[in-house]
Motif scaffolding. Structure first.
Motif, PDB file in Angstrom:
ATOM      1  N   ILE A  62       0.859  -1.187   0.000  1.00 42.18           N
ATOM      2  CA  ILE A  62       0.000   0.000   0.000  1.00 42.18           C
ATOM      3  C   ILE A  62       0.893   1.233   0.000  1.00 42.18           C
ATOM      4  O   ILE A  62       1.734   1.385   0.884  1.00 42.18           O
ATOM      5  N   ILE A  88     -12.309  -1.747  -1.050  1.00 41.57           N
ATOM      6  CA  ILE A  88     -12.358  -2.370   0.277  1.00 41.57           C
ATOM      7  C   ILE A  88     -13.795  -2.826   0.463  1.00 41.57           C
ATOM      8  O   ILE A  88     -14.694  -2.014   0.713  1.00 41.57           O
ATOM      9  N   VAL A 137     -16.511  -5.035   2.418  1.00 43.14           N
ATOM     10  CA  VAL A 137     -16.753  -5.630   3.729  1.00 43.14           C
ATOM     11  C   VAL A 137     -17.980  -6.531   3.628  1.00 43.14           C
ATOM     12  O   VAL A 137     -19.068  -6.071   3.288  1.00 43.14           O
ATOM     13  N   LYS A 145     -17.180 -10.991  10.068  1.00 45.54           N
ATOM     14  CA  LYS A 145     -16.884 -10.217   8.859  1.00 45.54           C
ATOM     15  C   LYS A 145     -15.750 -10.838   8.048  1.00 45.54           C
ATOM     16  O   LYS A 145     -14.895 -11.559   8.581  1.00 45.54           O
ATOM     17  N   VAL A 153     -13.157  -9.245   4.852  1.00 45.65           N
ATOM     18  CA  VAL A 153     -12.839  -8.056   4.055  1.00 45.65           C
ATOM     19  C   VAL A 153     -11.902  -8.440   2.908  1.00 45.65           C
ATOM     20  O   VAL A 153     -10.865  -9.061   3.135  1.00 45.65           O
ATOM     21  N   TYR A 158      -9.531  -6.686   0.328  1.00 48.34           N
ATOM     22  CA  TYR A 158      -8.814  -5.451   0.025  1.00 48.34           C
ATOM     23  C   TYR A 158      -8.162  -5.660  -1.331  1.00 48.34           C
ATOM     24  O   TYR A 158      -7.292  -6.525  -1.463  1.00 48.34           O
ATOM     25  N   GLN A 194     -20.899  -4.684   1.717  1.00 44.23           N
ATOM     26  CA  GLN A 194     -20.749  -3.226   1.742  1.00 44.23           C
ATOM     27  C   GLN A 194     -19.525  -2.871   0.904  1.00 44.23           C
ATOM     28  O   GLN A 194     -18.390  -3.025   1.369  1.00 44.23           O
ATOM     29  N   TYR A 218     -11.788   3.434  -3.019  1.00 45.89           N
ATOM     30  CA  TYR A 218     -10.960   4.354  -2.238  1.00 45.89           C
ATOM     31  C   TYR A 218      -9.692   4.756  -2.966  1.00 45.89           C
ATOM     32  O   TYR A 218      -9.227   4.058  -3.875  1.00 45.89           O
ATOM     33  N   ILE A 260      -9.112  -3.002  10.584  1.00 41.63           N
ATOM     34  CA  ILE A 260      -9.717  -2.305   9.448  1.00 41.63           C
ATOM     35  C   ILE A 260     -10.904  -1.540  10.012  1.00 41.63           C
ATOM     36  O   ILE A 260     -11.941  -2.129  10.325  1.00 41.63           O
ATOM     37  N   VAL A 280     -13.700   1.302   9.644  1.00 36.66           N
ATOM     38  CA  VAL A 280     -14.460   2.019   8.630  1.00 36.66           C
ATOM     39  C   VAL A 280     -15.232   3.150   9.309  1.00 36.66           C
ATOM     40  O   VAL A 280     -16.046   2.899  10.207  1.00 36.66           O
ATOM     41  N   THR A 313     -17.939   6.190   8.714  1.00 36.28           N
ATOM     42  CA  THR A 313     -18.953   6.705   7.794  1.00 36.28           C
ATOM     43  C   THR A 313     -19.203   8.164   8.152  1.00 36.28           C
ATOM     44  O   THR A 313     -19.394   8.495   9.327  1.00 36.28           O
ATOM     45  N   LYS A 350     -17.017   7.711   3.143  1.00 37.61           N
ATOM     46  CA  LYS A 350     -16.308   6.833   4.070  1.00 37.61           C
ATOM     47  C   LYS A 350     -14.811   7.158   4.127  1.00 37.61           C
ATOM     48  O   LYS A 350     -14.242   7.721   3.194  1.00 37.61           O
ATOM     49  N   VAL A 402     -11.335   4.843   5.571  1.00 43.28           N
ATOM     50  CA  VAL A 402     -10.897   3.567   6.157  1.00 43.28           C
ATOM     51  C   VAL A 402      -9.446   3.681   6.614  1.00 43.28           C
ATOM     52  O   VAL A 402      -8.571   4.086   5.836  1.00 43.28           O
ATOM     53  N   MET A 403      -9.225   3.318   7.881  1.00 42.97           N
ATOM     54  CA  MET A 403      -7.863   3.180   8.381  1.00 42.97           C
ATOM     55  C   MET A 403      -7.533   1.682   8.411  1.00 42.97           C
ATOM     56  O   MET A 403      -8.212   0.904   9.087  1.00 42.97           O
ATOM     57  N   TYR A 404      -6.506   1.316   7.659  1.00 45.09           N
ATOM     58  CA  TYR A 404      -6.012  -0.069   7.621  1.00 45.09           C
ATOM     59  C   TYR A 404      -4.719  -0.066   8.416  1.00 45.09           C
ATOM     60  O   TYR A 404      -3.748   0.575   8.012  1.00 45.09           O
ATOM     61  N   GLN A 443     -17.013   1.839  12.596  1.00 44.28           N
ATOM     62  CA  GLN A 443     -17.214   0.389  12.577  1.00 44.28           C
ATOM     63  C   GLN A 443     -15.833  -0.263  12.657  1.00 44.28           C
ATOM     64  O   GLN A 443     -15.109  -0.314  11.663  1.00 44.28           O
ATOM     65  N   PRO A 444     -15.442  -0.720  13.848  1.00 41.71           N
ATOM     66  CA  PRO A 444     -14.110  -1.294  13.993  1.00 41.71           C
ATOM     67  C   PRO A 444     -14.101  -2.773  13.630  1.00 41.71           C
ATOM     68  O   PRO A 444     -15.152  -3.426  13.599  1.00 41.71           O
TER      69      PRO A 444
END
Lengths: 111, 111
Positions: free
Chosen positions: A4, A14, A16, A58, A60, A62, A94, A98, B14, B16, B18, B58, B60-62, B94-95
């Motif tokens: 990344i 991304i 979900v 969940k 994900v 990526y 979802q 990004y 990850i 998210v 919103t 949104k 997103v922190m990865y 949303q963690p």
């Protein structure tokens, strides 16, 4: 391996998936099969990494694509439909597109 | 730069957020500041990448951490609270904690 970087010219998906914990492994198997047999060979696909949540609820994906158009072409291809339907039968989805804003690294040795 | 590999012994967060599109940039600025001044220096932090959704809704922190315990220690530290409150005033959160199941690369040259 996926790297990344904010300098790469690409679009990041991304996606979900929310799933019953009892179905998490089946969803993972389905997404691995779809990616190995179909998505990975599509024009403009760069790389992807599949993640399972530790609480089981969940999954994900990526994924990095060269362009939005390349990703949409794959999604609309007739051979993609059965894989997507299989995943959507198990989970809610979802999606999100990004770009990378910034990356951060540790200033200590944490290895 | 962040590298995703299924062989690395780490936990992936990850998260998210919103957000109203009008507040997306402010949320990004807040998360960059929190990560630069605080999170990045925490014990067990490895790397992170911040993403903005192209539709503005949104962020997103990865992030990669050495262990769940290291991440939780950072979250519970008194100096983390103001940054988190600032972000939560702008967005819903949303963690998720993950491990990497599989990675995939293209079989073509897409560069």
């Amino acid at each position: 391996m996926t790297t990344i970087s904010k300098d790469a010219k690409l679009v990041t998906l991304i996606n979900v998936f929310t799933v019953e914990p009892a179905n998490q492994q089946q969803l993972i198997d389905s997404l691995v099969r779809a990616t190995e047999t179909s998505v990975r060979h599509a024009q403009g696909f760069i790389s992807a990494a599949l993640h399972r949540s530790l609480d089981g609820t969940k999954v994900v994906m990526y994924a990095q694509w060269r362009s939005i158009e390349d990703y949409q072409r794959m999604r609309e291809a007739p051979h993609s439909a059965p894989f997507l339907q299989e995943a959507l039968a198990l989970a809610t989805f979802q999606p999100g597109m990004y770009q990378v804003v910034e990356t951060f690294v540790s200033d200590c040795d944490n290895t």
